[in-house]
Design a protein around this motif. Sequence first.
Motif, mmCIF file in Angstrom:
data_model
loop_
_atom_site.group_PDB
_atom_site.id
_atom_site.type_symbol
_atom_site.label_atom_id
_atom_site.label_comp_id
_atom_site.label_asym_id
_atom_site.label_seq_id
_atom_site.Cartn_x
_atom_site.Cartn_y
_atom_site.Cartn_z
ATOM 1 N N GLN A 192 -20.456 18.548 -8.815
ATOM 2 C CA GLN A 192 -19.543 18.657 -7.674
ATOM 3 C C GLN A 192 -18.447 17.594 -7.758
ATOM 4 O O GLN A 192 -17.284 17.873 -7.460
ATOM 5 N N LEU A 193 -18.831 16.388 -8.156
ATOM 6 C CA LEU A 193 -17.828 15.339 -8.294
ATOM 7 C C LEU A 193 -16.865 15.647 -9.439
ATOM 8 O O LEU A 193 -15.666 15.363 -9.335
ATOM 9 N N GLU A 194 -17.367 16.215 -10.526
ATOM 10 C CA GLU A 194 -16.480 16.624 -11.622
ATOM 11 C C GLU A 194 -15.439 17.610 -11.110
ATOM 12 O O GLU A 194 -14.252 17.502 -11.444
ATOM 13 N N ASP A 195 -15.878 18.573 -10.310
ATOM 14 C CA ASP A 195 -14.955 19.559 -9.744
ATOM 15 C C ASP A 195 -13.939 18.890 -8.817
ATOM 16 O O ASP A 195 -12.749 19.201 -8.858
ATOM 17 N N ALA A 196 -14.421 17.972 -7.988
ATOM 18 C CA ALA A 196 -13.521 17.275 -7.062
ATOM 19 C C ALA A 196 -12.493 16.437 -7.818
ATOM 20 O O ALA A 196 -11.321 16.384 -7.430
ATOM 21 N N ILE A 197 -12.920 15.803 -8.905
ATOM 22 C CA ILE A 197 -11.994 15.010 -9.715
ATOM 23 C C ILE A 197 -10.947 15.916 -10.350
ATOM 24 O O ILE A 197 -9.750 15.595 -10.351
ATOM 25 N N SER A 198 -11.375 17.042 -10.874
ATOM 26 C CA SER A 198 -10.431 17.994 -11.479
ATOM 27 C C SER A 198 -9.396 18.458 -10.461
ATOM 28 O O SER A 198 -8.209 18.547 -10.772
ATOM 29 N N GLN A 199 -9.852 18.742 -9.259
ATOM 30 C CA GLN A 199 -8.925 19.177 -8.207
ATOM 31 C C GLN A 199 -7.974 18.052 -7.815
ATOM 32 O O GLN A 199 -6.787 18.283 -7.586
ATOM 33 N N ALA A 200 -8.483 16.838 -7.742
ATOM 34 C CA ALA A 200 -7.644 15.702 -7.362
ATOM 35 C C ALA A 200 -6.585 15.427 -8.420
ATOM 36 O O ALA A 200 -5.439 15.109 -8.092
ATOM 37 N N VAL A 201 -6.950 15.553 -9.685
ATOM 38 C CA VAL A 201 -5.994 15.333 -10.770
ATOM 39 C C VAL A 201 -4.899 16.393 -10.725
ATOM 40 O O VAL A 201 -3.723 16.096 -10.962
ATOM 41 N N ALA A 202 -5.271 17.624 -10.401
ATOM 42 C CA ALA A 202 -4.310 18.717 -10.350
ATOM 43 C C ALA A 202 -3.416 18.662 -9.117
ATOM 44 O O ALA A 202 -2.349 19.266 -9.103
ATOM 45 N N SER A 203 -3.835 17.920 -8.103
ATOM 46 C CA SER A 203 -3.076 17.857 -6.859
ATOM 47 C C SER A 203 -2.142 16.648 -6.863
ATOM 48 O O SER A 203 -2.596 15.507 -6.942
ATOM 49 N N PRO A 204 -0.857 16.896 -6.737
ATOM 50 C CA PRO A 204 0.084 15.767 -6.730
ATOM 51 C C PRO A 204 -0.028 14.898 -5.480
ATOM 52 O O PRO A 204 0.422 13.759 -5.480
ATOM 53 N N SER A 205 -0.675 15.406 -4.444
ATOM 54 C CA SER A 205 -0.772 14.627 -3.208
ATOM 55 C C SER A 205 -1.977 13.697 -3.174
ATOM 56 O O SER A 205 -2.127 12.910 -2.241
ATOM 57 N N SER A 206 -2.835 13.766 -4.175
ATOM 58 C CA SER A 206 -4.018 12.900 -4.159
ATOM 59 C C SER A 206 -3.624 11.477 -4.570
ATOM 60 O O SER A 206 -2.775 11.272 -5.430
ATOM 61 N N SER A 207 -4.267 10.509 -3.952
ATOM 62 C CA SER A 207 -3.941 9.119 -4.235
ATOM 63 C C SER A 207 -4.773 8.589 -5.396
ATOM 64 O O SER A 207 -5.872 9.085 -5.680
ATOM 65 N N ASP A 208 -4.243 7.579 -6.048
ATOM 66 C CA ASP A 208 -4.973 6.934 -7.142
ATOM 67 C C ASP A 208 -6.256 6.298 -6.632
ATOM 68 O O ASP A 208 -7.267 6.292 -7.328
ATOM 69 N N LEU A 209 -6.212 5.788 -5.417
ATOM 70 C CA LEU A 209 -7.386 5.146 -4.838
ATOM 71 C C LEU A 209 -8.522 6.148 -4.613
ATOM 72 O O LEU A 209 -9.673 5.870 -4.954
ATOM 73 N N SER A 210 -8.199 7.318 -4.088
ATOM 74 C CA SER A 210 -9.242 8.319 -3.857
ATOM 75 C C SER A 210 -9.788 8.842 -5.183
ATOM 76 O O SER A 210 -10.996 9.083 -5.311
ATOM 77 N N LEU A 211 -8.939 8.988 -6.179
ATOM 78 C CA LEU A 211 -9.392 9.424 -7.498
ATOM 79 C C LEU A 211 -10.308 8.374 -8.121
ATOM 80 O O LEU A 211 -11.358 8.714 -8.681
ATOM 81 N N ALA A 212 -9.951 7.116 -7.998
ATOM 82 C CA ALA A 212 -10.789 6.037 -8.528
ATOM 83 C C ALA A 212 -12.148 6.016 -7.825
ATOM 84 O O ALA A 212 -13.182 5.786 -8.470
ATOM 85 N N GLU A 213 -12.161 6.277 -6.524
ATOM 86 C CA GLU A 213 -13.420 6.297 -5.773
ATOM 87 C C GLU A 213 -14.317 7.447 -6.246
ATOM 88 O O GLU A 213 -15.528 7.270 -6.415
ATOM 89 N N LEU A 214 -13.728 8.614 -6.466
ATOM 90 C CA LEU A 214 -14.502 9.749 -6.974
ATOM 91 C C LEU A 214 -15.096 9.437 -8.345
ATOM 92 O O LEU A 214 -16.263 9.727 -8.617
#
Length: 62
Positions: free
Chosen positions: A16-38
């Motif tokens: 599930q986290l792998e999927d969330a990370i993939s979605q966050a990387v694909a989304s330009p609105s995701s923050s670096d901080l949230s991606l690092a937390e995932l």
Amino acid sequence: MSLQTRLAELERKHRQLEDAISQAVASPSSSDLSLAELKRKKLQLKDEIERVRMTMPERTLH
């Protein structure tokens, strides 16, 4: 909860986290901080999966 059940649950959460990370990387609105937390959570789960695997008895092949 058996070790096998615990391992399956951890692996499910890891996917599930792998999927969330993939979605966050694909989304330009995701923050670096949230991606690092995932990614941090995913790494913690990976470590926990390895700990559970190390405590499981080895399977013998016949």
